[in-house]
Scaffold this motif. Sequence first.
Motif, mmCIF file in Angstrom:
data_model
loop_
_atom_site.group_PDB
_atom_site.id
_atom_site.type_symbol
_atom_site.label_atom_id
_atom_site.label_comp_id
_atom_site.label_asym_id
_atom_site.label_seq_id
_atom_site.Cartn_x
_atom_site.Cartn_y
_atom_site.Cartn_z
ATOM 1 N N UNK A 21 -4.210 -11.345 15.589
ATOM 2 C CA UNK A 21 -4.719 -10.876 14.306
ATOM 3 C C UNK A 21 -3.561 -10.550 13.376
ATOM 4 N N UNK A 22 -3.767 -10.792 12.090
ATOM 5 C CA UNK A 22 -2.825 -10.384 11.048
ATOM 6 C C UNK A 22 -3.519 -9.352 10.173
ATOM 7 N N UNK A 23 -2.831 -8.234 9.925
ATOM 8 C CA UNK A 23 -3.346 -7.226 9.006
ATOM 9 C C UNK A 23 -2.487 -7.225 7.761
ATOM 10 N N UNK A 24 -3.103 -7.483 6.620
ATOM 11 C CA UNK A 24 -2.372 -7.564 5.355
ATOM 12 C C UNK A 24 -2.827 -6.439 4.425
ATOM 13 N N UNK A 25 -1.871 -5.652 3.969
ATOM 14 C CA UNK A 25 -2.144 -4.618 2.964
ATOM 15 C C UNK A 25 -1.252 -4.880 1.756
ATOM 16 N N UNK A 26 -1.651 -4.369 0.596
ATOM 17 C CA UNK A 26 -0.845 -4.639 -0.596
ATOM 18 C C UNK A 26 -0.917 -3.474 -1.568
ATOM 19 N N UNK A 27 0.087 -3.424 -2.422
ATOM 20 C CA UNK A 27 0.125 -2.452 -3.521
ATOM 21 C C UNK A 27 0.568 -3.205 -4.757
ATOM 22 N N UNK A 28 0.028 -2.814 -5.909
ATOM 23 C CA UNK A 28 0.341 -3.521 -7.144
ATOM 24 C C UNK A 28 1.115 -2.618 -8.092
ATOM 25 N N UNK A 29 2.049 -3.219 -8.790
ATOM 26 C CA UNK A 29 2.817 -2.503 -9.813
ATOM 27 C C UNK A 29 3.108 -3.469 -10.944
ATOM 28 N N UNK A 30 2.546 -3.165 -12.108
ATOM 29 C CA UNK A 30 2.700 -4.012 -13.282
ATOM 30 C C UNK A 30 2.252 -5.437 -12.952
ATOM 31 N N UNK A 31 3.135 -6.422 -13.101
ATOM 32 C CA UNK A 31 2.747 -7.824 -12.877
ATOM 33 C C UNK A 31 3.202 -8.326 -11.515
ATOM 34 N N UNK A 32 3.226 -7.454 -10.527
ATOM 35 C CA UNK A 32 3.640 -7.861 -9.181
ATOM 36 C C UNK A 32 2.719 -7.215 -8.156
ATOM 37 N N UNK A 33 2.499 -7.936 -7.060
ATOM 38 C CA UNK A 33 1.736 -7.409 -5.926
ATOM 39 C C UNK A 33 2.626 -7.526 -4.695
ATOM 40 N N UNK B 109 4.079 -11.244 -4.729
ATOM 41 C CA UNK B 109 3.364 -12.170 -5.612
ATOM 42 C C UNK B 109 3.585 -11.770 -7.062
ATOM 43 N N UNK B 110 3.800 -12.761 -7.896
ATOM 44 C CA UNK B 110 3.780 -12.532 -9.340
ATOM 45 C C UNK B 110 2.324 -12.633 -9.780
ATOM 46 N N UNK B 111 1.720 -11.473 -10.058
ATOM 47 C CA UNK B 111 0.291 -11.439 -10.353
ATOM 48 C C UNK B 111 0.049 -10.661 -11.630
ATOM 49 N N UNK B 112 -0.490 -11.291 -12.680
ATOM 50 C CA UNK B 112 -0.788 -10.556 -13.913
ATOM 51 C C UNK B 112 -1.632 -9.325 -13.636
ATOM 52 N N UNK B 113 -1.364 -8.257 -14.342
ATOM 53 C CA UNK B 113 -2.034 -6.983 -14.088
ATOM 54 C C UNK B 113 -3.552 -7.089 -14.211
ATOM 55 N N UNK B 114 -4.021 -8.015 -15.063
ATOM 56 C CA UNK B 114 -5.465 -8.119 -15.270
ATOM 57 C C UNK B 114 -6.158 -8.951 -14.184
ATOM 58 N N UNK B 115 -5.399 -9.576 -13.288
ATOM 59 C CA UNK B 115 -6.005 -10.387 -12.227
ATOM 60 C C UNK B 115 -6.731 -9.489 -11.238
ATOM 61 N N UNK B 116 -7.978 -9.789 -10.898
ATOM 62 C CA UNK B 116 -8.719 -8.968 -9.929
ATOM 63 C C UNK B 116 -8.051 -8.985 -8.558
ATOM 64 N N UNK B 117 -8.230 -7.903 -7.804
ATOM 65 C CA UNK B 117 -7.640 -7.819 -6.463
ATOM 66 C C UNK B 117 -8.123 -8.956 -5.566
ATOM 67 N N UNK B 118 -9.403 -9.319 -5.683
ATOM 68 C CA UNK B 118 -9.948 -10.381 -4.836
ATOM 69 C C UNK B 118 -9.229 -11.708 -5.090
ATOM 70 N N UNK B 119 -8.890 -11.973 -6.333
ATOM 71 C CA UNK B 119 -8.178 -13.209 -6.681
ATOM 72 C C UNK B 119 -6.740 -13.159 -6.165
ATOM 73 N N UNK B 120 -6.114 -11.992 -6.253
ATOM 74 C CA UNK B 120 -4.739 -11.840 -5.769
ATOM 75 C C UNK B 120 -4.687 -12.052 -4.265
ATOM 76 N N UNK B 121 -5.634 -11.462 -3.535
ATOM 77 C CA UNK B 121 -5.666 -11.619 -2.073
ATOM 78 C C UNK B 121 -5.895 -13.081 -1.692
ATOM 79 N N UNK B 122 -6.787 -13.748 -2.413
ATOM 80 C CA UNK B 122 -7.064 -15.160 -2.121
ATOM 81 C C UNK B 122 -5.813 -16.013 -2.304
ATOM 82 N N UNK B 123 -5.105 -15.817 -3.408
ATOM 83 C CA UNK B 123 -3.897 -16.593 -3.653
ATOM 84 C C UNK B 123 -2.825 -16.293 -2.614
ATOM 85 N N UNK B 124 -2.734 -15.038 -2.206
ATOM 86 C CA UNK B 124 -1.738 -14.681 -1.196
ATOM 87 C C UNK B 124 -2.025 -15.398 0.119
#
Length: 621
Positions: free
Chosen positions: A257-269, A289-304
Motif C-alpha cells: 500500500x502507498x499512503x499519500x498526504x499533501x499540503x498546499x501553499x500558494x501555487x504548489x502542492x 506539484x505546480x498547482x494553481x491555488x484555485x484548482x480543487x484538491x480532487x483534481x490535484x490528487x488525480x494529477x499527482x
Amino acid sequence: MRWGGIAIMDLRQKILQFPERPGVYQFKDAEGRIIYIGKAKSVKDRVLGHYRNAGNDRKEARLTGLAADVDYILTDSEIDALVLEAQLVRRHQPRYNILLKDDKKFPWIKVTREAYPRAFITRDLADDGSRLFGPYTDATALKRTMAMLREIFPLRTCGHDLPRQAPPRPCLNHQIGRCHAPCAGKVSQREYQSMVDGVVRFLRGKNVQLARELERKRDEAARELKFEEAAHWRDQLQALSKVTAHQKTVIPGGRDADLAAFARRKDAAYFTVLQFRDGRLAARSDRTLQAPAESPDAEVVAEFLQQHYWRSLTVPQQVIVPVLPADRELIAQWLSRARGEPVAVALPAARIEKKLMALTRKQVDSRLDEVVGDREKLPAKTVKPLLEVQRTLGLEALPRLIACFDISHTGGDEPVASAVTFRDGRTHKAGYRHLKMKYGGGVNDPAMIAEAVGRYLDSQAEKRQPLPDLLLVDGGMAQLSAALHVMAEKGYTVPAAGLAKRLEELYTAQGEIVSLPRASSGLHLLQRLRDEAHRFAQKYHHLLRERKVTRSGLEDIPGIGPKTAQKLLKHFGSAQKVKAANREELEKAAGKKTAAAILAAAGSGDDPQSIEGRPRDAGTE
C-alpha cells in the motif's frame, strides 16, 4: 475577428466537429505553444465544457481567453488517453496543467537490459528498455539503498559489453567478493539473472518474497550437495535479513500500500508518499506539484497519481489518499492494468490506516516547514509556528512581523496601551511602543484599542516603517471589531485577529472563532506575544500611577508610604478628595493611624492641598 490566425467562429465550428470518442486534446495560444493538455471520454464534450465553465471559473476563463487553436489525438480507451496525457504533459510542461516537479533533477536506480544487467544510479530517463526505480528525493537514502544492493547482490559495475567484450582478467571487485566475475565465466547467465531478479524484488520492496526464494534456493542446493552454491544463497539471505531486521509489520495482512498526504501553499502542492511493501514501511517519497491555488484538491490528487505512477514499476495493491481523486475509477483501472491485478484507490478506513495517514501528514508538514524555511531563509523550527498561524487565519503571506496591542488601566485611571512586535517569532524591541490614552470616555477597552491601533499605524506610515504582517489584539470580537473599524477608516489593510484569554480562542476578521490545539507551536507563539504586550502595558501603567502618587505629595506625610498613598488615591480618586475627607471616611479607607497622620499633617499646615506641584523625580512627566 481573428485570433492567432483562426477566427473565433471558425474555432467554435472546429470544436463542434470534434468526435465524441476518448482521446487527448491540446489548447494552443496565438504563437502555437501548447498551454493545456487534457484527456476525455468524449473529446468534443470535454472541450466544450471548458468554454461553458469559463463564466464561473477564473482558470477556465484565462485558458479559453488565451486559446487560439485546439487539437486532439484519439485513443482506443479512456485509460490509453490517461497514459498519453501523462506522457504529453511531462514532455511539453503546459502552463495551465498541474505539473510534477521535473524528475530529471532527481536520481533513479536503473537496471539495464543486457545479457548481464547492471544496477546503478542515473538521471538519464531514456526509454532504452531498462527498468527504472525512483525517483529518489533523498540522496542519503539512495546511497544507503545502493550499498544494501551491492552487499546482498554482487552485480557487476563495469561498463563492458558482455559477453562480446570481456576484459582479459577479472577486476578488483571480484577479488574482494563484490562481483562474481561474469566476464570470466565464473557465474552462469541463469545464476546471474537470478541475482538481477532479486535486485528487482528488493527495489519493489518484496523482501519477504525474496527471502523465501533465497531460502528455497539454499535448501535446494544443499539437498543436491552443492555446498558452495548453498553457501552463496545463505550469505545473500543473511545479508538481506541484516538489512530488513529493523523493519516491522505495520499493515495487517502483509499488503502493498502507498499512503499519500499533501499540503498546499500558494501555487504548489507538496506530497509525501509512504510506501509499504508486505505490510512493512519500505520507502518514503517527496514530490512537488505546480498547482494553481484555485484548482480543487480532487483534481490535484488525480494529477499527482497520474504523474507519480507514470513510469513506476512498484504499483501497490492499494493507494490511500486523504481526498478521492477526480476520475477515481479511471485511475484505478489504469493502475490495475499497470500492476496486473486490481488496485484500489481509497480513503483511509481502518484505524491503522487513519493513524498512518496522520503520520504521513506530519511528514508533509515537516517538509513544508523546511521548504518555506529555505525560501524565507529561516530555520524550520522558526517557520513552523508562523506557518500554523498563517494556515489557521488564511493569511496570504507568512506573518514574519506581528504586532500585538493591549490596554492597561485601573478603573479607567491612567489608561495606557502597549504595542509589542515579534519578528520571526522573537521579540523585536525596535517596534515596541507605549501609548498614553487620550480617550476620556471612561472604561471602554474597545475604544482604547481603536485609538492605539490607529495611532500606531499612523506613526509607522509617517516614519515610513513597515506595517506588520499580522495585527493581534488582546481580547475578543469587540476589541477586534474596533481595530478593524479604525483601520478601514484610515485605509489600512493589515490582517488582524483577536486572542481571547479565557479559552485561548482566535477571532478572525470574518467573524469566525477558531481554535489551535493546546500543544500547537503557533498558539504558543501568539500567547507569548499577547503576554508580552500585557506585561509591557502593565509596566507603563504602574509607572504612571507611581508618578501620580509622587505628584500627590501624600508620601511626604509621616507614616504614609507608596502603597498606602496608592490605596488612598484609588479609593478617593484624587489628593483633593483625600483632603476633603473627614476622619470617618479616612479611617474606613486606610485605618485610624493613617487617618490621624493625614489630619495631623493638615493641621500642621502640611496640607494635601499642596500636592499638585511637588514631584520627587524631575524626570517624570
